[in-house]
Write an enzyme that holds these catalytic residues in place. Structure first.
Site, PDB file in Angstrom:
ATOM      1  N   TYR A  80       0.466  -1.458  -0.108  1.00  0.00           N
ATOM      2  CA  TYR A  80       0.314  -0.050  -0.052  1.00  0.00           C
ATOM      3  C   TYR A  80       1.016   1.087   0.373  1.00  0.00           C
ATOM      4  O   TYR A  80       0.164   2.885  -0.622  1.00  0.00           O
ATOM      5  CB  TYR A  80      -0.649   0.381   1.343  1.00  0.00           C
ATOM      6  CG  TYR A  80      -2.092  -0.415   1.101  1.00  0.00           C
ATOM      7  CD1 TYR A  80      -2.314  -1.944   0.752  1.00  0.00           C
ATOM      8  CD2 TYR A  80      -3.133  -0.139   1.828  1.00  0.00           C
ATOM      9  CE1 TYR A  80      -3.480  -2.756   0.520  1.00  0.00           C
ATOM     10  CE2 TYR A  80      -4.460  -0.881   1.720  1.00  0.00           C
ATOM     11  CZ  TYR A  80      -4.504  -2.387   1.209  1.00  0.00           C
ATOM     12  OH  TYR A  80      -5.975  -3.047   0.648  1.00  0.00           O
ATOM     13  N   ASP A  93      -3.751 -18.523   1.028  1.00  0.00           N
ATOM     14  CA  ASP A  93      -4.129 -19.015   0.402  1.00  0.00           C
ATOM     15  C   ASP A  93      -4.907 -20.293   1.113  1.00  0.00           C
ATOM     16  O   ASP A  93      -6.484 -20.142   1.207  1.00  0.00           O
ATOM     17  CB  ASP A  93      -3.471 -20.035  -0.347  1.00  0.00           C
ATOM     18  CG  ASP A  93      -2.639 -20.295  -0.213  1.00  0.00           C
ATOM     19  OD1 ASP A  93      -1.878 -20.575   0.743  1.00  0.00           O
ATOM     20  OD2 ASP A  93      -1.497 -20.958  -1.648  1.00  0.00           O
ATOM     21  N   ASP A 126      -6.479  -6.862   4.280  1.00  0.00           N
ATOM     22  CA  ASP A 126      -7.599  -6.333   3.811  1.00  0.00           C
ATOM     23  C   ASP A 126      -8.293  -7.400   3.158  1.00  0.00           C
ATOM     24  O   ASP A 126      -9.579  -7.238   2.567  1.00  0.00           O
ATOM     25  CB  ASP A 126      -6.967  -5.152   2.844  1.00  0.00           C
ATOM     26  CG  ASP A 126      -8.157  -4.155   2.342  1.00  0.00           C
ATOM     27  OD1 ASP A 126      -9.586  -3.783   2.319  1.00  0.00           O
ATOM     28  OD2 ASP A 126      -8.165  -4.670   0.738  1.00  0.00           O
ATOM     29  N   ASP A 147     -12.580  -8.610   4.690  1.00  0.00           N
ATOM     30  CA  ASP A 147     -13.637  -8.955   3.622  1.00  0.00           C
ATOM     31  C   ASP A 147     -14.143 -10.029   3.613  1.00  0.00           C
ATOM     32  O   ASP A 147     -15.876 -10.648   3.952  1.00  0.00           O
ATOM     33  CB  ASP A 147     -13.727  -8.200   2.343  1.00  0.00           C
ATOM     34  CG  ASP A 147     -14.058  -6.654   2.065  1.00  0.00           C
ATOM     35  OD1 ASP A 147     -13.461  -6.468   3.313  1.00  0.00           O
ATOM     36  OD2 ASP A 147     -14.156  -6.295   1.255  1.00  0.00           O
ATOM     37  N   LYS A 161       2.535 -16.001   2.900  1.00  0.00           N
ATOM     38  CA  LYS A 161       3.155 -16.369   2.054  1.00  0.00           C
ATOM     39  C   LYS A 161       4.361 -16.467   1.550  1.00  0.00           C
ATOM     40  O   LYS A 161       5.096 -16.745   0.680  1.00  0.00           O
ATOM     41  CB  LYS A 161       2.758 -14.953   0.844  1.00  0.00           C
ATOM     42  CG  LYS A 161       2.199 -16.528  -0.529  1.00  0.00           C
ATOM     43  CD  LYS A 161       1.079 -17.714  -0.736  1.00  0.00           C
ATOM     44  CE  LYS A 161       1.276 -17.997  -1.869  1.00  0.00           C
ATOM     45  NZ  LYS A 161       0.595 -19.501  -2.275  1.00  0.00           N
TER      46      LYS A 161
HETATM   47  C1  IPM Z   1     -10.323  -1.083   4.132  1.00  0.00           C
HETATM   48  C2  IPM Z   1     -11.122  -0.361   2.287  1.00  0.00           C
HETATM   49  C3  IPM Z   1      -9.355   0.197   1.910  1.00  0.00           C
HETATM   50  C4  IPM Z   1      -7.715  -0.458   2.293  1.00  0.00           C
HETATM   51  C5  IPM Z   1      -9.989   1.001   1.293  1.00  0.00           C
HETATM   52  C6  IPM Z   1     -10.745   2.397   0.779  1.00  0.00           C
HETATM   53  C7  IPM Z   1      -8.444   1.681   0.524  1.00  0.00           C
HETATM   54  O1  IPM Z   1     -10.853  -1.281   1.814  1.00  0.00           O
HETATM   55  O2  IPM Z   1     -10.152  -0.439   4.783  1.00  0.00           O
HETATM   56  O3  IPM Z   1     -10.501  -2.383   4.760  1.00  0.00           O
HETATM   57  O4  IPM Z   1      -7.908  -1.099   1.558  1.00  0.00           O
HETATM   58  O5  IPM Z   1      -8.001  -0.115   3.397  1.00  0.00           O
HETATM   59 MG    MG Z   2     -11.324  -3.635   2.576  1.00  0.00          MG
END
Ligand code: IPM
Ligand code: MG
Length: 356
Positions: free
Chosen positions: A142, A223, A247, A251, A191
């Site tokens: 990032y 993975d 990240d 999710d 990884k």
């Molecule tokens: C998160 C989001 C952010 C990230 C984006 C919006 C830059 O997906 O906070 O998980 O990738 O960190």
């Molecule tokens: Mg995210």
């Protein structure tokens, strides 16, 4: 206590959900005799529209000087074609970096009332899910060097993922300390069969694990982690990982809980200053409709009280109010189930505030 909170409502549903969290914070202030002073700062697309940048220098200064920051969400299709240097997300990454928020805590807890709202079978999530992802937040790909250049007549893009030992060490320490306060199980996700950064990550974590003999430590490949989270999520307690793996996995993990709208997060520095935000995005498709789920943001406010202000009683109070509203069958659209009562975003905020 007197606390200064900078609000970053942002784009899409951001203002709606932050509004509900403020409602809950105000009720807490009243009940426990605190004073919360808010300053609102534009961030993301709304700031680009007004000032041409996703956050102004004054806005950034107001984040730095606050006792803590509460964020809604940034971004939306309207700003998808902005140059990379002023994209809405740039402001979010900028705040994380400027405030030194290297440790991102993303708890994934399934409220048993929502077990059937998860897209996963009850046989997988029914036993209860309570895991915590500790994501490194200010390093890796990032923030590494990047470029797009022409090579032999075509474009070549490069993003570099650097990690130094001290960066791995400090996030590792947060993870071990956190594991000590929970069930003392820690899995470090990497990884290491492919990446040098992961091999350094693993080596550093092993060094650290010698300082924490009480913690049952394991290495797991990213993975395999993605698969295990779906196959047998209850095997995990604390997971620690680098920025981008975290990240993606957070999710994925959010789906165990039924809706991404339920998940709070805390981004912490080495001091008490932190930024708190739901992990979901700005949901432009439902913005302004008062139907978003504010619970992720309300629970983020609870994390703020706990981690930045040391108000754990107040935080517990918010968490049990949310729990009791769910137990009584109130649901926003994203977690709606048969036989439940569907409520609007603002009604959900009112219900939780009223139970404090
Ligand atoms: C998160 C989001 C952010 C990230 C984006 C919006 C830059 O997906 O906070 O998980 O990738 O960190
Ligand atoms: Mg995210």
């Amino acid at each position: 206590m007197n606390k200064k909170i900078t609000l970053l409502p942002g784009d899409g549903i951001g203002p709606e959900i932050v509004g509900e969290a403020v409602k809950v914070l105000d009720r807490i202030a009243e009940k426990f005799l605190h004073k919360f002073e808010y300053t609102t700062v534009d961030i993301g697309g709304c700031s680009i529209d007004k000032y041409g940048v996703p956050i102004t220098d004054e806005g950034m200064a107001l984040c730095k000087s606050a006792d803590s920051v509460l964020l809604g969400a940034v971004g939306g299709p309207k700003w998808d074609n902005c140059p990379p240097s002023i994209r809405p997300e740039k402001a979010l990454l900028g705040v994380r970096k400027e405030l030194g928020l290297f440790a991102n805590l993303r708890p994934t807890k399934l409220f048993p009332q929502l077990a059937s709202a998860s897209p996963l079978k009850e046989s997988v999530v029914g036993g209860g899910i309570d895991l915590l992802i500790v994501r490194e937040l200010t390093g890796g790909v990032y923030f590494g060097p990047r470029r797009t250049e022409e090579v032999n007549g075509e474009l070549v893009a490069t993003d570099v993922m650097p990690y130094s030992e001290h960066e791995i060490m400090r996030i590792g320490r947060v993870a071990f300390e956190t594991a000590m306060k929970r069930s003392r199980r820690l899995a470090s996700v990497d990884k290491a069969n492919v990446l040098d950064t992961s091999r350094l990550w693993r080596k550093t974590m092993h060094r650290l694990s010698e300082e924490y003999p009480e913690v049952e430590y394991t290495d797991i490949l990213v993975d395999n982690t993605a698969m295990q989270l779906i196959k047998n999520p209850s095997q995990f307690d604390v997971l620690v990982t680098e920025n981008m793996f975290g990240d993606i996995l957070s999710d994925e993990a959010s789906m165990l809980t039924g809706s991404i709208g339920m998940m709070p997060s805390a981004s912490l520095s080495s001091g008490t200053l932190g930024m708190y935000e739901p992990i979901h995005g700005s949901a432009p498709d439902i913005a302004g409709m008062n139907i978003a789920n504010p619970i992720g943001t309300i629970l983020s406010a609870a994390m703020m009280l706990r981690y930045s202000f040391g108000m754990s009683r107040e935080a517990d109070c918010i968490e049990s109010a949310a729990d009791s509203v769910l137990s009584d069958g109130y649901r926003t659209g994203d977690i709606m189930q048969e036989g439940c009562k569907k409520v609007l975003c603002s009604e959900m905020g009112d219900l939780i505030a009223a139970r404090l």
